[in-house]
Design a protein around this motif. Sequence first.
Motif, PDB file in Angstrom:
ATOM      1  N   ILE A  81       2.367   1.715  -3.479  1.00  0.00           N
ATOM      2  CA  ILE A  81       1.389   2.129  -4.487  1.00  0.00           C
ATOM      3  C   ILE A  81       1.008   3.603  -4.314  1.00  0.00           C
ATOM      4  O   ILE A  81       0.868   4.338  -5.297  1.00  0.00           O
ATOM      5  CB  ILE A  81       0.143   1.219  -4.445  1.00  0.00           C
ATOM      6  CG1 ILE A  81       0.526  -0.209  -4.834  1.00  0.00           C
ATOM      7  CG2 ILE A  81      -0.964   1.750  -5.319  1.00  0.00           C
ATOM      8  CD1 ILE A  81       1.192  -0.356  -6.179  1.00  0.00           C
ATOM      9  N   VAL A  82       0.845   4.046  -3.068  1.00  0.00           N
ATOM     10  CA  VAL A  82       0.507   5.457  -2.831  1.00  0.00           C
ATOM     11  C   VAL A  82       1.615   6.356  -3.371  1.00  0.00           C
ATOM     12  O   VAL A  82       1.355   7.326  -4.094  1.00  0.00           O
ATOM     13  CB  VAL A  82       0.246   5.722  -1.331  1.00  0.00           C
ATOM     14  CG1 VAL A  82       0.179   7.206  -1.036  1.00  0.00           C
ATOM     15  CG2 VAL A  82      -1.038   5.027  -0.880  1.00  0.00           C
TER      16      VAL A  82
ATOM     17  N   GLN B 227       1.639   6.329  -7.226  1.00  0.00           N
ATOM     18  CA  GLN B 227       0.576   7.125  -7.833  1.00  0.00           C
ATOM     19  C   GLN B 227       0.929   8.606  -7.848  1.00  0.00           C
ATOM     20  O   GLN B 227       0.713   9.291  -8.851  1.00  0.00           O
ATOM     21  CB  GLN B 227      -0.741   6.902  -7.090  1.00  0.00           C
ATOM     22  CG  GLN B 227      -1.322   5.538  -7.333  1.00  0.00           C
ATOM     23  CD  GLN B 227      -2.500   5.251  -6.430  1.00  0.00           C
ATOM     24  OE1 GLN B 227      -2.552   5.708  -5.290  1.00  0.00           O
ATOM     25  NE2 GLN B 227      -3.447   4.491  -6.930  1.00  0.00           N
TER      26      GLN B 227
ATOM     27  N   MET C 142       0.834  -1.207   0.000  1.00  0.00           N
ATOM     28  CA  MET C 142       0.000   0.000   0.000  1.00  0.00           C
ATOM     29  C   MET C 142       0.869   1.258   0.000  1.00  0.00           C
ATOM     30  O   MET C 142       0.605   2.202  -0.760  1.00  0.00           O
ATOM     31  CB  MET C 142      -0.940   0.006   1.202  1.00  0.00           C
ATOM     32  CG  MET C 142      -1.910   1.161   1.183  1.00  0.00           C
ATOM     33  SD  MET C 142      -2.994   1.196  -0.244  1.00  0.00           S
ATOM     34  CE  MET C 142      -4.277   0.144   0.314  1.00  0.00           C
TER      35      MET C 142
ATOM     36  N   TYR D  44      -5.299   6.735   4.947  1.00  0.00           N
ATOM     37  CA  TYR D  44      -6.026   6.220   6.106  1.00  0.00           C
ATOM     38  C   TYR D  44      -5.784   4.722   6.262  1.00  0.00           C
ATOM     39  O   TYR D  44      -5.511   4.234   7.358  1.00  0.00           O
ATOM     40  CB  TYR D  44      -7.524   6.508   5.974  1.00  0.00           C
ATOM     41  CG  TYR D  44      -8.332   5.828   7.051  1.00  0.00           C
ATOM     42  CD1 TYR D  44      -8.357   6.338   8.343  1.00  0.00           C
ATOM     43  CD2 TYR D  44      -9.036   4.667   6.786  1.00  0.00           C
ATOM     44  CE1 TYR D  44      -9.069   5.708   9.349  1.00  0.00           C
ATOM     45  CE2 TYR D  44      -9.747   4.023   7.780  1.00  0.00           C
ATOM     46  CZ  TYR D  44      -9.769   4.543   9.063  1.00  0.00           C
ATOM     47  OH  TYR D  44     -10.456   3.900  10.047  1.00  0.00           O
ATOM     48  N   LEU D  45      -5.883   3.976   5.170  1.00  0.00           N
ATOM     49  CA  LEU D  45      -5.644   2.535   5.229  1.00  0.00           C
ATOM     50  C   LEU D  45      -4.228   2.217   5.691  1.00  0.00           C
ATOM     51  O   LEU D  45      -3.989   1.254   6.406  1.00  0.00           O
ATOM     52  CB  LEU D  45      -5.883   1.893   3.861  1.00  0.00           C
ATOM     53  CG  LEU D  45      -7.319   1.801   3.402  1.00  0.00           C
ATOM     54  CD1 LEU D  45      -7.374   1.316   1.956  1.00  0.00           C
ATOM     55  CD2 LEU D  45      -8.116   0.873   4.302  1.00  0.00           C
ATOM     56  N   LEU D  46      -3.294   3.042   5.288  1.00  0.00           N
ATOM     57  CA  LEU D  46      -1.892   2.817   5.610  1.00  0.00           C
ATOM     58  C   LEU D  46      -1.547   3.218   7.038  1.00  0.00           C
ATOM     59  O   LEU D  46      -0.810   2.524   7.729  1.00  0.00           O
ATOM     60  CB  LEU D  46      -1.027   3.616   4.634  1.00  0.00           C
ATOM     61  CG  LEU D  46       0.440   3.318   4.576  1.00  0.00           C
ATOM     62  CD1 LEU D  46       0.665   1.919   4.039  1.00  0.00           C
ATOM     63  CD2 LEU D  46       1.136   4.333   3.692  1.00  0.00           C
TER      64      LEU D  46
ATOM     65  N   LEU E  44      -8.815   9.814  -3.153  1.00  0.00           N
ATOM     66  CA  LEU E  44      -8.217   8.476  -3.182  1.00  0.00           C
ATOM     67  C   LEU E  44      -6.944   8.407  -2.342  1.00  0.00           C
ATOM     68  O   LEU E  44      -6.733   7.437  -1.599  1.00  0.00           O
ATOM     69  CB  LEU E  44      -7.920   8.057  -4.618  1.00  0.00           C
ATOM     70  CG  LEU E  44      -9.134   7.683  -5.451  1.00  0.00           C
ATOM     71  CD1 LEU E  44      -8.740   7.492  -6.907  1.00  0.00           C
ATOM     72  CD2 LEU E  44      -9.788   6.436  -4.909  1.00  0.00           C
ATOM     73  N   LEU E  45      -6.102   9.425  -2.452  1.00  0.00           N
ATOM     74  CA  LEU E  45      -4.872   9.425  -1.648  1.00  0.00           C
ATOM     75  C   LEU E  45      -5.177   9.521  -0.159  1.00  0.00           C
ATOM     76  O   LEU E  45      -4.507   8.875   0.659  1.00  0.00           O
ATOM     77  CB  LEU E  45      -3.946  10.554  -2.091  1.00  0.00           C
ATOM     78  CG  LEU E  45      -3.270  10.353  -3.450  1.00  0.00           C
ATOM     79  CD1 LEU E  45      -2.472  11.589  -3.831  1.00  0.00           C
ATOM     80  CD2 LEU E  45      -2.387   9.113  -3.446  1.00  0.00           C
TER      81      LEU E  45
ATOM     82  N   GLN F 155      -6.308   6.075   0.908  1.00  0.00           N
ATOM     83  CA  GLN F 155      -5.166   5.167   0.981  1.00  0.00           C
ATOM     84  C   GLN F 155      -4.272   5.491   2.173  1.00  0.00           C
ATOM     85  O   GLN F 155      -3.760   4.591   2.833  1.00  0.00           O
ATOM     86  CB  GLN F 155      -4.380   5.214  -0.324  1.00  0.00           C
ATOM     87  CG  GLN F 155      -5.131   4.583  -1.464  1.00  0.00           C
ATOM     88  CD  GLN F 155      -4.473   4.810  -2.803  1.00  0.00           C
ATOM     89  OE1 GLN F 155      -3.818   5.827  -3.035  1.00  0.00           O
ATOM     90  NE2 GLN F 155      -4.640   3.865  -3.706  1.00  0.00           N
TER      91      GLN F 155
END
Length: 132
Positions: A83-84, A87, A80, A119-121, A113-114, A117
């Motif tokens: 990929i961030v 991008q 993740m 937040y997920l990270l 989207l960033l 992402q």
Amino acid sequence: MSSFDLVPMLKAPEGWPGAVVATVAMVALAALDLAGAFAAKEWAEHRSPVPMLLGLLAFGVLFWVYASSLQYAELALVTMGWIVMLQVGLVVIDRVRYGVELPPDKWVAIVVLLAAQAYLLLAPAASSRTPA
């Protein structure tokens, strides 16, 4: 000796915290992926074998770094983060090198989207405890 021993895994310096190793791996993966993507674009535009060979080399090293990084960090975390960063780099390259203009609604979508992402990270992981 197996064929897998011919290319040894990369090792992090002793004493480096896992978070530092994971961050270095993410940055290295994003940089290698960007280099490979840039080489692919240049090869597609100019048909010179040099960018193609450099891209193949970049993606080969990327696989080696990725496999080595999994000794120290979780697959999802490293992927993740990589990929961030990739991008962001691709948007910057498209804008700076190739003059791609994006309309405001696409910039809003990129930011959303960033943020998701990130937040997920960065969000704390859910507790693995089961209710008693």
